[in-house]
Each structure stands twice: as structure tokens, then as C-alpha cells.
Design a protein around this motif. Structure first.
Motif, PDB file in Angstrom:
ATOM      1  N   ARG A 268       0.816  -1.135  -0.091  1.00 53.91           N
ATOM      2  CA  ARG A 268       0.243  -0.054   0.170  1.00 53.91           C
ATOM      3  C   ARG A 268       0.844   1.118  -0.117  1.00 53.91           C
ATOM      4  N   GLN A 269       0.441   2.399  -0.602  1.00 51.97           N
ATOM      5  CA  GLN A 269       1.091   3.621  -0.500  1.00 51.97           C
ATOM      6  C   GLN A 269       0.553   4.300   0.769  1.00 51.97           C
ATOM      7  N   ALA A 270       1.823   4.794   1.373  1.00 53.58           N
ATOM      8  CA  ALA A 270       1.540   5.036   2.838  1.00 53.58           C
ATOM      9  C   ALA A 270       2.000   6.657   2.972  1.00 53.58           C
ATOM     10  N   ILE A 271       1.138   7.322   3.742  1.00 53.40           N
ATOM     11  CA  ILE A 271       1.739   8.794   4.217  1.00 53.40           C
ATOM     12  C   ILE A 271       2.238   8.449   5.712  1.00 53.40           C
ATOM     13  N   CYS A 272       3.214   8.781   6.232  1.00 54.43           N
ATOM     14  CA  CYS A 272       3.764   8.664   7.619  1.00 54.43           C
ATOM     15  C   CYS A 272       3.713   9.957   8.250  1.00 54.43           C
ATOM     16  N   PHE A 273       3.156  10.469   9.344  1.00 60.28           N
ATOM     17  CA  PHE A 273       3.198  11.622  10.093  1.00 60.28           C
ATOM     18  C   PHE A 273       4.150  11.750  11.235  1.00 60.28           C
ATOM     19  N   ALA A 274       5.287  12.435  11.226  1.00 51.95           N
ATOM     20  CA  ALA A 274       6.256  12.444  12.164  1.00 51.95           C
ATOM     21  C   ALA A 274       6.387  13.841  13.152  1.00 51.95           C
ATOM     22  N   VAL A 275       7.099  13.682  14.077  1.00 60.53           N
ATOM     23  CA  VAL A 275       6.954  14.950  15.072  1.00 60.53           C
ATOM     24  C   VAL A 275       7.875  15.979  14.525  1.00 60.53           C
TER      25      VAL A 275
ATOM     26  N   ASN B 110       6.488  12.765   6.402  1.00 57.62           N
ATOM     27  CA  ASN B 110       6.200  14.407   6.470  1.00 57.62           C
ATOM     28  C   ASN B 110       6.167  14.917   8.009  1.00 57.62           C
ATOM     29  N   VAL B 111       6.351  16.081   8.108  1.00 55.97           N
ATOM     30  CA  VAL B 111       6.053  17.000   9.074  1.00 55.97           C
ATOM     31  C   VAL B 111       5.292  18.001   9.035  1.00 55.97           C
ATOM     32  N   SER B 112       3.675  17.919   9.266  1.00 55.38           N
ATOM     33  CA  SER B 112       2.847  18.923   9.115  1.00 55.38           C
ATOM     34  C   SER B 112       2.317  19.341   7.928  1.00 55.38           C
ATOM     35  N   VAL B 113       3.203  18.982   6.927  1.00 57.77           N
ATOM     36  CA  VAL B 113       2.758  19.742   5.435  1.00 57.77           C
ATOM     37  C   VAL B 113       1.672  19.070   4.678  1.00 57.77           C
ATOM     38  N   LEU B 114       1.466  17.786   5.113  1.00 55.48           N
ATOM     39  CA  LEU B 114       0.427  17.084   4.345  1.00 55.48           C
ATOM     40  C   LEU B 114      -0.695  16.845   5.053  1.00 55.48           C
ATOM     41  N   THR B 115      -1.078  17.477   6.161  1.00 55.85           N
ATOM     42  CA  THR B 115      -2.141  17.443   7.125  1.00 55.85           C
ATOM     43  C   THR B 115      -3.380  18.197   6.217  1.00 55.85           C
ATOM     44  N   GLU B 116      -2.954  19.365   5.467  1.00 50.19           N
ATOM     45  CA  GLU B 116      -4.194  20.108   4.838  1.00 50.19           C
ATOM     46  C   GLU B 116      -3.946  20.368   3.438  1.00 50.19           C
TER      47      GLU B 116
END
Length: 573
Positions: free
Chosen positions: A245-252, A300-306
């Protein structure tokens, strides 16, 4: 060949989903009552077309419009959607070094127009409609200053997450929503893909991490969670539950994202990092590579949330603990969009060891208010909770998420449920292909060579299979909706049959509150004892009838219903 499947005229004839049309109508109704100084709030989950709703609202009102957002990407998206709806639209931009005042439609950065030197221009431009994208940010002083300067304009706020960490209610600015729906409702109605959460336990302790502004302090959180052991645990969880699956991972933090990407790469998983510090050209190339399926994981860090859309994303990894429901819902929304052939999205919920209740991290059931068991999808949870409420056991077949679908013969013309998933195939070229009916009509979503995430709709219809373009390059969500509407029309014209899941246990339950609301809204006569299955049939028929009328670009005729006998022997209208 069917004459009503000819290419659309320009400007684009946009086919709104039923809830989008209802939403637009609600906003127009409020505007009619108070065009000067009035306000309206719309709450739609990520992936349900907020931009479509506000661009279509502006198109119908035909007044001088200002669209305000807090990020450049959102401004560009709004401008692109306006041009799709009306290629002749004149659009100005305020922000990012551009000061194009006076256009009929203006997209503007809140950081720019809230400055004292620009407020005078705002007042002089005479904007009659102000649209605030991601309006949960509107409780800040910058937005309040701008809205005060535009006090005579009608203000439309749109958001997926109206709640804020600082506990300020944006309803105090806009009033209660004129239209609101939830992720759960959109999943059940088939407008978002199913979500399946997998809780991944770690031994990392968050007890020493303090809070600031309602969420974990970033540096303390990074020190707690950015460890080789935890990062490797996340990668192994992806290999177990999200492989292929293609995944987006949200980091701190950026460092945390880089360490996660390195951990993925060490296991042979193609991955990359994007952040606010990534140069624009590098970010663009990275996102294009992800869109072409050249990358499996995007940290990513914050940039892909919106404001970021890649509908094929079917795994979201929450490597960043958060107390913010809004941030969590925005993050998982990146995987909730529909895409051809996509059945669900796996949410890998990294739940760290946390003993203090005040530091309880977000998980899916807390964010959505629905009790889900580990590995259970939203749809399965809803089915289980309904069964438990009626003390009706769920069959083993339903626990596995399986359904038996068969074609039932009818004596009247019925239509294929437009929400039923269609069997799209992904081609090596990146296009999606669909065969329709016994005649094997062919429909394809062809990716744009210039714009990532945009597709044109082409068709080859029996008997001659000559290629014809149905829709110019548009966002995948629009292209898929358009193609499936036309596919339904092909099926109904040839077959006059409907797919009915007649064996599902839920069909015997009482009709839900939402179903009763829709029955009344559509003016469908019904009995007090109507079941969920009977209500679903009637609503589905009415929606399909309206969709066919819209596809044929003619006003829907008045519905004339004949009495028919239900499965329980009762007569319904």
C-alpha cells in the motif's frame, strides 16, 4: 452509441453529489435571507469536496468573491477548481509576492491581507462573498481583523474539523453549521473509503512529556518517540499490515521524519521526506514521484495534513502522538478519499505506553466517537453495534466483511446503485480502466502529463468503440465521479436492473434516523415500521433517478410511485 453520453460543453457541467447539492442549496438559502453581513458554516470531512461546494456556490451567486486561506497550496487549489468550473474566470491572487487587486474572484493569503497596508484595499474592492477555507483557523486575530473590514460581505466558512485545541468555538464566528456530516456517515454512504485501524503497541513512555497549547511539547515528544527501536517497530507494522500500500507517515519533527525514512529504506521500502523546509522544487518532484507510485512511503512533518490530495494513498501511519482530534482527523483524512479499485485505508495507530490520563494519545475510536476493535473497519464496527443494539448476532460471514450480492428481477425500471464500488483496474501507464455491461463498453481515466493528480475521462462504446472524451483533465475525484455516473447510465439504459444485497442482516433492522430524514427530504411516502433495507431501496432508487436526470442534463420529472408489496407482505407507496 447513446446520444446522452456526448462530451460535456464548456464551461464544465459539474455533477454534484446529492449531499453537495443539498449543501450548496442550504448556503444559498441563508444568503438569500441575509446577503449582507450574513454567515454560514459548512462542515464536510476531508475528501468530500469542500472546494467543489464553495466554488459552485460562488459560481451560482455571481458576485465579487474573495477566498481566504492560510497556505499557498490551498490558494492554488481554489484557483484551479474555479478555472475548471469556469475556464473563462478572471482570478487574482494576493500573497506570495503578488498583489492582483480588483478581479471578480480573488484568492488571498491571510498573512498578507491582514496587514494594515492592505486592509484599505480590502474595503475598497467591494467583496460581496468571502469564503474562508479551513475555517477552523478563523478564530485568530488576523481573520477577525479582516472580517471586521469586510463586515458587509456574506461570509462562508468551510472546514473538516471545527474543533480547536484552544477550545475556542468557531461557531461563535459563523453560527451553527448550515450543513454538517461526519466521516462515519460518508463511509457508510460510500463517498469515502472504509477505514481500518490497527493499534500498534510500543513500550515508549509519554508520561514525562509535558503539554503546551493543548498538545504535546514538540521537543520533549521527539526525544521520547524518535528512537531506533520505535521507528523499526513502525516499519515492521507497515510490512505486516500495509505491505504493497502507498503510505503517508506523520512524524514529530524533520529529524524524526528523516530517521523514519531511513528505517523504511533499510528494509527495502522506497521512501522520502517532505517538510516545510523542503525546497519547493524538491517537494514538487517528491510528491510527483509518490503520485507515480515510485515511492511507497512518504514521511512528513505537518505539510500534508491540509491541502494535499493523493487518492491512491491507502495507508496512514500515525507515528506522531497527538492530543488534537482535529490534527488526527485531518491526518487520517489523507487516506479516506475514494480511488478506482481502492476498497479501504489502513490506519496504523502507534499507541505508546501512557499511564497519565491527561496524556492519553488519540486513537481512531476517540477521534471519531465510535467504538472500534483492533483491526475492525468503520463499516464492520457500525454493523456490529447495530446488531448489539438489537441483540441480533452477526453471522460469521458478516464478521469477515463478506457480502453476497445478487441481481433480483423487478417489474419496474430500477437503477444500479451509484455508490456500489466499480471494478476499476490500474494499468502500468498509471491510467484506470473499467468495462461496463455485457457489451463491454470501455471507460478510462487517463492521467495528465502536466498536472499531478488530474485525469481526463475517455470512453470507447460498443459497437464501434471509437474513442470519445467525456471530461477534460480534472481532479481524480471529479473524473471518477463523472465516469461512474456515465457508467451507471450505460447500465441502466441496457439492463433496467438493480444490484440488491438482499441477504444482509442489517436490512431487517428499523430504518435509521438518517434514512427517515432522507425519506422525508425526498418526499418519499413510507410506513412507520419501514425497515432499513426497504428505506435503502427507496432512497437508492430516488438518488439514481435524480442522478440519471442530471446526467441527461434535463430537469428531473416528478416521481410517480406505484404501490408494491414489501418482503414482509406490507404495501408501500
Amino acid at each position: 452509441m447513446l446520444s446522452d453520453l456526448s462530451p460535456p460543453s464548456s464551461p464544465l457541467s459539474l455533477m454534484l453529489r446529492p449531499y453537495q447539492e443539498e449543501c450548496v442549496q442550504q448556503v444559498l438559502s441563508v444568503h438569500q435571507q441575509r446577503p449582507k453581513g450574513g454567515k454560514a458554516l459548512v462542515v464536510l470531512p476531508t475528501g468530500c469536496g469542500k472546494t467543489i461546494v464553495f466554488t459552485e456556490t460562488a459560481r451560482r451567486l455571481k458576485v465579487k468573491t474573495l477566498v481566504i486561506a492560510h497556505r499557498q497550496e490551498l490558494l492554488q487549489q481554489a484557483a484551479d477548481k474555479f478555472r475548471l468550473v469556469d475556464p473563462t474566470a478572471v482570478i487574482g491572487q494576493i500573497g506570495a509576492g503578488r498583489h492582483e487587486w480588483g478581479a471578480p474572484i480573488t484568492v488571498a493569503s491571510i498573512q498578507t491581507i491582514s496587514r494594515p497596508e492592505h486592509l484599505k484595499n480590502l474595503k475598497q474592492c467591494g467583496y460581496q462573498l468571502v469564503i474562508i477555507d479551513e475555517s477552523h483557523h478563523a478564530a485568530t486575530d488576523a481573520y477577525k481583523t479582516v472580517l471586521h473590514a469586510l463586515s458587509d460581505a456574506f461570509v462562508l466558512g468551510v472546514t473538516a474539523t471545527p474543533d480547536r485545541l484552544d477550545k475556542q468555538r468557531i461557531e461563535s464566528l459563523f453560527g451553527e453549521p448550515v450543513f454538517s456530516t461526519t466521516i462515519i456517515e460518508m463511509v457508510e454512504q460510500g463517498y469515502l473509503c472504509d477505514l481500518r485501524a490497527i493499534a500498534i503497541r510500543t513500550v515508549t513512555s509519554l508520561d514525562a512529556v509535558r503539554t503546551q497549547g493543548g498538545d504535546f511539547k514538540t521537543r520533549e515528544l521527539e526525544e521520547a518517540v524518535d528512537t531506533p527501536e520505535r521507528n523499526l517497530r513502525i516499519v515492521h507494522a507497515y510490512q505486516e499490515h500495509g505491505k504493497d500500500r502507498q503510505a503517508i507517515c506523520f512524524a514529530v519533527t524533520i529529524e524524526h521524519a528523516e530517521h523514519l525514512a531511513q528505517a523504511f529504506q533499510a528494509e527495502g521500502i522506497r521512501s522520502a521526506v517532505v517538510s516545510g523546509e523542503t525546497p519547493p522544487e524538491v517537494r514538487k518532484r517528491t510528491l510527483q514521484a509518490y503520485a507515480r507510485d515510485e515511492l511507497q512511503a512518504l514521511c512528513n512533518v505537518s505539510v500534508l495534513t491540509e491541502g494535499y490530495d493523493h487518492s491512491a494513498t491507502s495507508c496512514v501511519i500515525m507515528a506522531r502522538p497527538t492530543k488534537s482530534r482535529a490534527l488526527y482527523v485531518q491526518s487520517i483524512g489523507r487516506g479516506a478519499r475514494l480511488a478506482p479499485g481502492k476498497r479501504d485505508c489502513v490506519i496504523i495507530d502507534v499507541t505508546d505506553n501512557c499511564l497519565k490520563h491527561r496524556l492519553q494519545p488519540q486513537v481512531l475510536q476517540l477521534a471519531l466517537g465510535l467504538e472500534t476493535r483492533n483491526g475492525e473497519s468503520l463499516t464492520e464496527a457500525c454493523q456490529r453495534l447495530r446488531a448489539e443494539a438489537t441483540e441480533t448476532p452477526i453471522s460469521a460471514q458478516e464478521e469477515r466483511g463478506e457480502q453476497t450480492t445478487k441481481v433480483s428481477a423487478r417489474t419496474t425500471d430500477l437503477f444500479v446503485n451509484i455508490l456500489a464500488p466499480m471494478d476499476w483496474k490500474r494499468l502500468k501507464s498509471g491510467a484506470y480502466a473499467l468495462e461496463v455491461g455485457e457489451q463491454k463498453h470501455r471507460i478510462a481515466l487517463v492521467p495528465s502529463a502536466l498536472k499531478t493528480g488530474y485525469y481526463a475521462v475517455w470512453a470507447k462504446l460498443a459497437p464501434d468503440f471509437k474513442p470519445q472524451q467525456w471530461l477534460k483533465e480534472s481532479p481524480l475525484e471529479w473524473a471518477q465521479t463523472h465516469a461512474e455516473m456515465k457508467a451507471c447510465l450505460l447500465q441502466t439504459s441496457a439492463k433496467k436492473r438493480v444490484l440488491v444485497d438482499s441477504n444482509a442482516p442489517w436490512r431487517s433492522y428499523p430504518a435509521s434516523v438518517k434514512q427517515v430524514y432522507l425519506l422525508r427530504k425526498y418526499g418519499i411516502p413510507f410506513e412507520a415500521e419501514i425497515t432499513s433495507g426497504e428505506a435503502s431501496d427507496l432512497i437508492g432508487e430516488e438518488k439514481a433517478r435524480r442522478a440519471q436526470a442530471k446526467a441527461e442534463q434535463s430537469p428531473p420529472p416528478r416521481t410517480t410511485r406505484t404501490k408494491r408489496t414489501t418482503s414482509r407482505g406490507k404495501v408501500t407507496a
